[in-house]
Motif scaffolding. Structure first.
Motif, short mmCIF file in Angstrom:
data_model
loop_
_atom_site.label_atom_id
_atom_site.label_comp_id
_atom_site.label_asym_id
_atom_site.label_seq_id
_atom_site.Cartn_x
_atom_site.Cartn_y
_atom_site.Cartn_z
N GLY B 160 0.85 -1.13 -0.06
CA GLY B 160 0.04 -0.02 -0.06
C GLY B 160 0.71 1.38 0.20
N LYS B 165 5.01 5.91 -6.29
CA LYS B 165 3.53 5.95 -6.60
C LYS B 165 2.84 6.68 -5.55
CE LYS B 165 3.60 1.77 -8.90
NZ LYS B 165 3.00 0.25 -9.25
N ILE B 167 0.37 9.05 -5.70
CA ILE B 167 -1.08 9.62 -5.50
C ILE B 167 -1.60 8.18 -4.91
CG2 ILE B 167 -3.38 9.46 -6.69
CD1 ILE B 167 -1.61 12.08 -6.79
N ARG B 168 -1.24 7.01 -5.20
CA ARG B 168 -1.72 5.84 -4.55
C ARG B 168 -1.57 5.72 -3.19
NH1 ARG B 168 -0.42 -0.41 -6.51
NH2 ARG B 168 0.71 -0.27 -4.79
N ASN B 169 -0.12 6.03 -2.86
CA ASN B 169 0.26 6.10 -1.48
C ASN B 169 -0.76 7.28 -0.39
OD1 ASN B 169 2.10 4.49 -2.03
ND2 ASN B 169 4.05 6.03 -1.86
N ARG B 171 -3.75 8.09 -1.04
CA ARG B 171 -4.97 7.44 -1.07
C ARG B 171 -4.93 6.52 -0.04
NH1 ARG B 171 -6.80 5.20 -6.46
NH2 ARG B 171 -5.99 3.23 -5.74
N ASN B 172 -4.08 5.44 -0.22
CA ASN B 172 -4.18 4.29 0.67
C ASN B 172 -3.73 4.99 2.38
OD1 ASN B 172 -4.54 2.49 -1.18
ND2 ASN B 172 -2.26 2.16 -1.47
N SER B 175 -7.08 6.60 3.58
CA SER B 175 -8.04 5.52 3.73
C SER B 175 -7.51 4.95 5.08
CB SER B 175 -8.25 4.46 2.79
OG SER B 175 -8.55 4.99 1.42
#
Lengths: 237, 266
Positions: B160, B165, B167-169, B171-172, B175
């Motif tokens: 995660g 990465k 943006i993904r980081n 987002r995760n 969350s």
């Protein structure tokens, strides 16, 4: 992160006192608003949200020396009145870590409290305008705008701090000796803070931070709205 | 800021400052903070800072760690010093030293005093909801820190949080904060239920603040009064500032002697 990390003894006493008085008045109003048997139910919730804010504030984003506040999230979930109480608690505890002076806790609570207050009402406004499906955009935008406004308040506080009444009026031995004129004020004020360079430094450093906090707020609110919508939209649940 | 380590230091120390009562340590802190606010003299501030480092040595806690914890505000003081820059290094130094000294004073209080004891001292001056919010927040911080540790570990294990990465980081990570919030909310409801079962009626009872004085308390108050008296004398009578270098030298000597003594003790 729009709260003042200004050390004790740098801001003039009248401004520090004004911050404490304003905070005391808003706190009294917030406690009055939330008075009732429900207040004891809210104590654990205040504790959890305050603790979450403290935990997030302890994680600095290294290259820009930024940390997220979660004040807008606190405002959305707790409502502005209870969020203000929570923010006071957070500021008091982090001041004990030396994270901003203990004397500026009052001013900090006003600045960060404004963030939660503005964030809450903007979020409600955007939801009404854009519809409930736009919860992510509404919260993200509300956070960014609230942060811009609260940072402007912060710069305003710093600007006010250079207009020390004693300096402007020229008090000597407790008695006004010379009333400042238009020509002599600027020369006295230049001894203080260069507001342009301060604002420039703050805006460059925090601009990236606002965007980041806006994105984080949007994702957090999106997540919470899926898992526990009753926390954000009680009437919908 | 490592809340868990600070809490460990506060509960496991054996120095005179650990043994002094919270009330008198708060008085010591207030006197030192008042001194920092009153003086704008570089040498005085440096003298106070060195004196506080000396006291940190006397606490027998890792001094470098304490100084590091208290150095965090210096980053922001630098911004402020930059904004006030008028070519004077001394003026910039005063702002940075004010931040460092005030932070070290507060950190000295919390690394030698468990948080609940500090809250107990503040309790009479705060509305009930805030006083109780402080206790519950303190308790919740440790639970959330544990949950955060677990969360970050599981995010890393499941990919995660990966390099490049972003943006993904984000987002995760967001969350994850959302998850903490939901878990925290559930926990707060359980906590409220448990408190109700145990007879909670809107008031958390504590042991109260002890006001009696022992020799450790006297030493803490005496140190605070000494710092305050020297500072106030230089503020009232500017002639005393001529002795600033001597005050600085005395505090430096005290630091060196204390450090050597502690080395031998260890």
């Amino acid at each position: 992160m729009s709260h003042l990390h200004i050390p004790d003894g740098v801001l003039p006493g009248w401004l520090v006192m004004a911050g404490w008085i304003l905070t005391a008045l808003i706190l009294a109003f917030s406690i009055y608003r939330t008075r009732s048997t429900e207040l004891k139910r809210k104590v654990p919730l205040i504790g959890i949200i305050s603790a979450l804010m403290i935990v997030c504030m302890t994680i600095p984003i290294v290259p820009i020396a930024y940390h997220i506040n979660l004040s807008v999230i606190a405002g959305i979930i707790l409502g502005p009145a209870v969020a203000f109480i929570s923010i006071f608690i957070v500021n008091l505890i982090i001041a004990m870590f030396g994270h901003g002076g203990i004397t500026v806790v009052g001013l900090n609570t006003v600045v960060v409290g404004a963030e939660a207050f503005i964030g809450f009402y903007l979020f409600q406004l955007f939801l009404t305008i854009m519809g409930r499906d736009s919860i992510m955009w509404s919260s993200g935008l509300a956070a960014v705008i609230a942060l811009i406004i609260s940072t402007s308040i912060l710069v305003g506080v710093v600007y006010l701090s250079r207009i020390d009444p004693e300096t402007v009026i020229g008090i000597e031995g407790g008695h006004p000796t010379e009333v400042a004129t238009e020509t002599n004020i600027p020369s006295q004020l230049t001894k203080g803070i260069n507001i342009k360079s301060f604002a420039k430094t703050i805006l460059i450093l925090l601009g990236i931070g606002w965007l980041l906090e806006g994105i984080i707020t949007a994702f957090v609110i999106k997540y919470v709205s899926r898992v526990r919508p009753d926390l954000i939209l009680p009437q919908r649940a | 800021m490592d809340v868990a380590i600070i809490d460990y230091y506060a509960n496991h120390g054996t120095s005179f400052l650990h043994k002094a009562k919270a009330l008198w340590k708060v008085v010591f802190t207030a006197l030192v903070i008042a001194s920092i606010i009153l003086t704008n003299e570089f040498y005085m501030l440096l003298g106070i800072y060195i004196t506080l480092v000396t006291i940190a040595v006397w606490t027998r806690l890792p001094v470098s760690r304490i100084i590091t914890i208290a150095a965090y505000p210096a980053i922001f003081a630098l911004i402020f010093a930059f904004a006030m820059w008028n070519g004077s290094w001394l003026k910039a130094g005063v702002i940075i030293l004010k931040a460092l000294t005030a932070a070290l004073t507060m950190v000295l209080l919390i690394v030698t005093t468990p948080y609940p004891d500090v809250f107990n001292v503040l309790r009479p001056f705060l509305p009930r909801v805030i006083a109780e919010g402080l206790f519950v927040t303190y308790r919740s911080v440790f639970i959330l820190l544990e949950l955060t540790d677990e969360l970050i570990k599981s995010l890393k294990v499941r990919g995660g949080l990966t390099r490049r990465k972003y943006i993904r980081n984000i987002r995760n990570f967001s969350s994850g904060i959302g998850l903490l919030l939901v878990k925290g909310f559930d926990y707060s409801e359980k906590f409220y239920g448990m408190m109700n079962v145990r007879g909670y009626s809107g008031r958390i009872t504590t042991q109260g603040t002890k006001t009696s004085i022992n020799r450790n308390d006297v030493l803490a108050i005496a140190l605070g009064l000494l710092i305050f008296a020297i500072t106030i004398s230089t503020v009232i009578e500017k002639r005393f500032l001529e002795f600033g270098v001597y005050i600085l030298a005395c505090s430096a000597i005290a630091l060196v002697i204390s450090s050597i003594y502690q080395q031998f003790q260890n």
